[in-house]
Design a protein around this motif. Structure first.
Motif, short mmCIF file in Angstrom:
data_model
loop_
_atom_site.label_atom_id
_atom_site.label_comp_id
_atom_site.label_asym_id
_atom_site.label_seq_id
_atom_site.Cartn_x
_atom_site.Cartn_y
_atom_site.Cartn_z
N PRO A 122 1.16 -1.34 0.12
CA PRO A 122 0.27 0.00 0.12
C PRO A 122 1.41 1.29 -0.38
O PRO A 122 1.12 1.99 1.08
CB PRO A 122 -0.85 0.26 1.29
N MET A 123 1.19 1.49 -1.84
CA MET A 123 2.61 2.91 -1.50
C MET A 123 1.70 4.44 -0.87
O MET A 123 2.16 4.83 -1.61
CB MET A 123 2.99 2.67 -2.34
N TYR A 124 0.45 4.32 -1.31
CA TYR A 124 -0.21 5.69 -0.87
C TYR A 124 0.13 6.23 -0.11
O TYR A 124 0.31 6.24 1.10
CB TYR A 124 -1.74 5.68 -1.39
N ILE A 125 0.10 7.48 0.13
CA ILE A 125 -0.35 8.24 1.72
C ILE A 125 -0.77 7.57 2.46
O ILE A 125 -1.94 7.39 2.18
CB ILE A 125 0.14 10.32 1.60
N ASP A 126 -1.03 8.49 3.83
CA ASP A 126 -2.01 8.20 4.81
C ASP A 126 -3.21 9.00 4.41
O ASP A 126 -2.03 10.59 4.17
CB ASP A 126 -1.43 7.58 5.61
N GLY A 150 4.89 10.51 -8.70
CA GLY A 150 4.34 9.30 -8.02
C GLY A 150 3.65 9.44 -8.14
O GLY A 150 2.65 9.71 -7.19
N THR A 151 2.42 8.58 -9.40
CA THR A 151 1.42 8.64 -8.94
C THR A 151 0.20 7.09 -8.48
O THR A 151 -0.76 7.42 -7.63
CB THR A 151 0.18 8.29 -10.60
N PHE A 152 0.97 5.82 -8.74
CA PHE A 152 0.42 5.57 -8.13
C PHE A 152 -1.11 5.18 -9.23
O PHE A 152 -1.33 4.95 -10.05
CB PHE A 152 0.85 4.80 -6.26
N VAL A 153 -2.17 4.62 -7.69
CA VAL A 153 -3.08 4.32 -8.40
C VAL A 153 -4.11 5.90 -8.59
O VAL A 153 -5.45 6.18 -8.69
CB VAL A 153 -4.02 3.13 -7.84
N GLY A 154 -3.31 7.06 -7.96
CA GLY A 154 -3.79 7.81 -8.19
C GLY A 154 -4.76 8.49 -6.48
O GLY A 154 -5.68 9.38 -6.15
N TYR A 155 -4.23 7.58 -5.53
CA TYR A 155 -5.38 7.79 -4.60
C TYR A 155 -4.52 9.62 -3.77
O TYR A 155 -5.23 9.64 -3.55
CB TYR A 155 -4.71 6.92 -3.42
N GLY A 156 -2.92 10.05 -3.61
CA GLY A 156 -2.81 11.12 -3.51
C GLY A 156 -3.10 12.34 -4.07
O GLY A 156 -3.59 13.57 -3.82
N ILE A 173 18.16 14.20 -7.54
CA ILE A 173 18.12 14.83 -8.92
C ILE A 173 16.83 15.08 -8.84
O ILE A 173 16.92 16.68 -9.78
CB ILE A 173 18.22 13.94 -9.82
N TYR A 174 15.13 14.64 -8.65
CA TYR A 174 13.90 15.05 -8.80
C TYR A 174 13.99 16.46 -8.21
O TYR A 174 13.64 17.55 -8.94
CB TYR A 174 13.28 14.43 -8.23
N PHE A 175 15.25 16.86 -6.40
CA PHE A 175 14.48 18.10 -6.18
C PHE A 175 15.24 19.31 -7.45
O PHE A 175 14.99 20.36 -7.19
CB PHE A 175 15.64 18.08 -4.76
C1 LIG Z 1 4.71 5.63 -3.03
S1 LIG Z 1 4.16 5.51 -4.49
C2 LIG Z 1 2.99 6.93 -5.32
C3 LIG Z 1 1.65 7.13 -4.24
C4 LIG Z 1 1.24 8.22 -4.79
N1 LIG Z 1 1.68 9.38 -4.24
C5 LIG Z 1 0.01 8.28 -3.21
O1 LIG Z 1 0.12 8.46 -3.00
O2 LIG Z 1 -1.29 7.61 -4.13
C6 LIG Z 1 5.68 5.29 -5.67
C7 LIG Z 1 5.17 5.55 -7.51
O3 LIG Z 1 6.49 6.11 -7.88
C8 LIG Z 1 6.22 5.06 -8.76
N2 LIG Z 1 7.98 5.58 -9.57
C9 LIG Z 1 8.82 4.44 -9.07
N3 LIG Z 1 9.84 5.38 -10.36
C10 LIG Z 1 8.82 6.16 -10.75
C11 LIG Z 1 10.48 6.88 -12.22
N4 LIG Z 1 11.95 6.15 -11.97
N5 LIG Z 1 9.32 7.95 -12.59
C12 LIG Z 1 8.17 7.62 -12.27
N6 LIG Z 1 6.98 7.26 -11.56
C13 LIG Z 1 8.14 5.88 -11.06
C14 LIG Z 1 5.82 3.79 -8.69
O4 LIG Z 1 5.64 2.35 -9.92
C15 LIG Z 1 5.24 4.11 -7.70
O5 LIG Z 1 3.29 3.74 -8.27
#
Ligand SMILES: C[S@@+](CC[C@H](N)C(=O)[O-])C[C@H]1O[C@@H](n2cnc3c(N)ncnc32)[C@H](O)[C@@H]1O
Length: 222
Positions: free
Chosen positions: A41-45, A68-74, A151-153
């Motif tokens: 469950p990688m989403y934020i709380d 980092g979208t994952f399933v779009g919860y955040g 590097i993102y920063f």
């Molecule tokens: C922690 S989850 C994001 C959770 C989201 N922010 C939420 O709260 O619902 C991290 C996500 O970053 C994606 N990710 C990992 N490496 C990435 C990259 N290089 N570029 C874009 N997305 C990436 C992963 O596939 C994963 O879905």
């Protein structure tokens, strides 16, 4: 399984119940993730989501970016801060999550205001920073592969509007950064990154002991 949080569980639950109610769509996303094999469950709380939305709303953020979208919860939390003419761009490399997130955005009625960048975030960031007039984001939430956080920063700082707010997630890394002998590469990168940020003269920084630690960053206007 709940998402890791520094906060005392009773406190977390109490505050969440008062000010961080999830939508039915967000609950469905969590239920869906729970059925997936080997997907944490990688989403934020929820409390973190409410704080992010509050912050974005406070600065009247018009152009938002999530890495980092994952399933779009955040993203759905961020969408609560959307102005009528606002927009969220959200980056995700893993194609499994693209349609799930899109469907959630459609169900929530915000899909017109959300752009999905379907590639490695660094490609999108490099593309934007190479423009003669790079896009400016008022609110940026970085929550992807942590070894790329430095590097993102650097790219995000270039893309952050003068009064914008940049938020980096998981800067506590479940406390593992305190153990100098903990050798995981990501932990080493994050430990150095935190130290570098703390003395970076270009920014104002505050680190919040909530969820898994969040750094709030503003550009220092001199
Ligand atoms: C922690 S989850 C994001 C959770 C989201 N922010 C939420 O709260 O619902 C991290 C996500 O970053 C994606 N990710 C990992 N490496 C990435 C990259 N290089 N570029 C874009 N997305 C990436 C992963 O596939 C994963 O879905």
């Amino acid at each position: 399984m709940s998402v890791y949080s520094i906060t005392n569980p009773d406190c977390q639950e109490y505050f969440t119940s008062l000010c961080a109610e999830e939508s039915d769509i967000q609950c469905s996303l969590k239920a869906l993730v729970a059925t997936l094999d080997k997907v944490p469950p990688m989403y934020i709380d929820a409390l973190q989501g409410a704080i992010l939305a509050f912050l974005a709303r406070s600065i009247q953020a018009k152009n938002l970016l999530e890495i980092g979208t994952f399933v779009g919860y955040g993203t759905l939390w961020l969408s609560r801060a959307l102005l009528p003419d606002g927009q969220i761009t959200t980056c995700e490399i893993d194609k499994r999550w693209w349609p799930i997130a899109r469907q959630a955005f459609e169900q929530a009625g915000v899909s017109q205001q959300i752009i999905q960048e379907k590639q490695a975030a660094l490609l999108s960031l490099k593309k934007w920073t190479s423009f003669e007039s790079p896009p400016q984001f008022d609110f940026i939430f970085v929550d992807a592969d942590k070894s790329n956080s430095p590097i993102y920063f650097e790219h995000c700082l270039k893309l952050l509007s003068p009064n914008g707010l940049l938020v980096m997630d998981n800067v506590w890394w479940q406390g593992k950064l305190l153990d100098e002998n903990y050798s995981q590469k990501r932990a080493q990168v994050l430990r150095k990154f935190n130290q570098d940020l703390a003395k970076d003269p270009r920014i104002d920084l505050v680190m919040l002991p909530i969820s898994d630690g969040m750094s709030l960053i503003r550009k220092r206007l001199s």
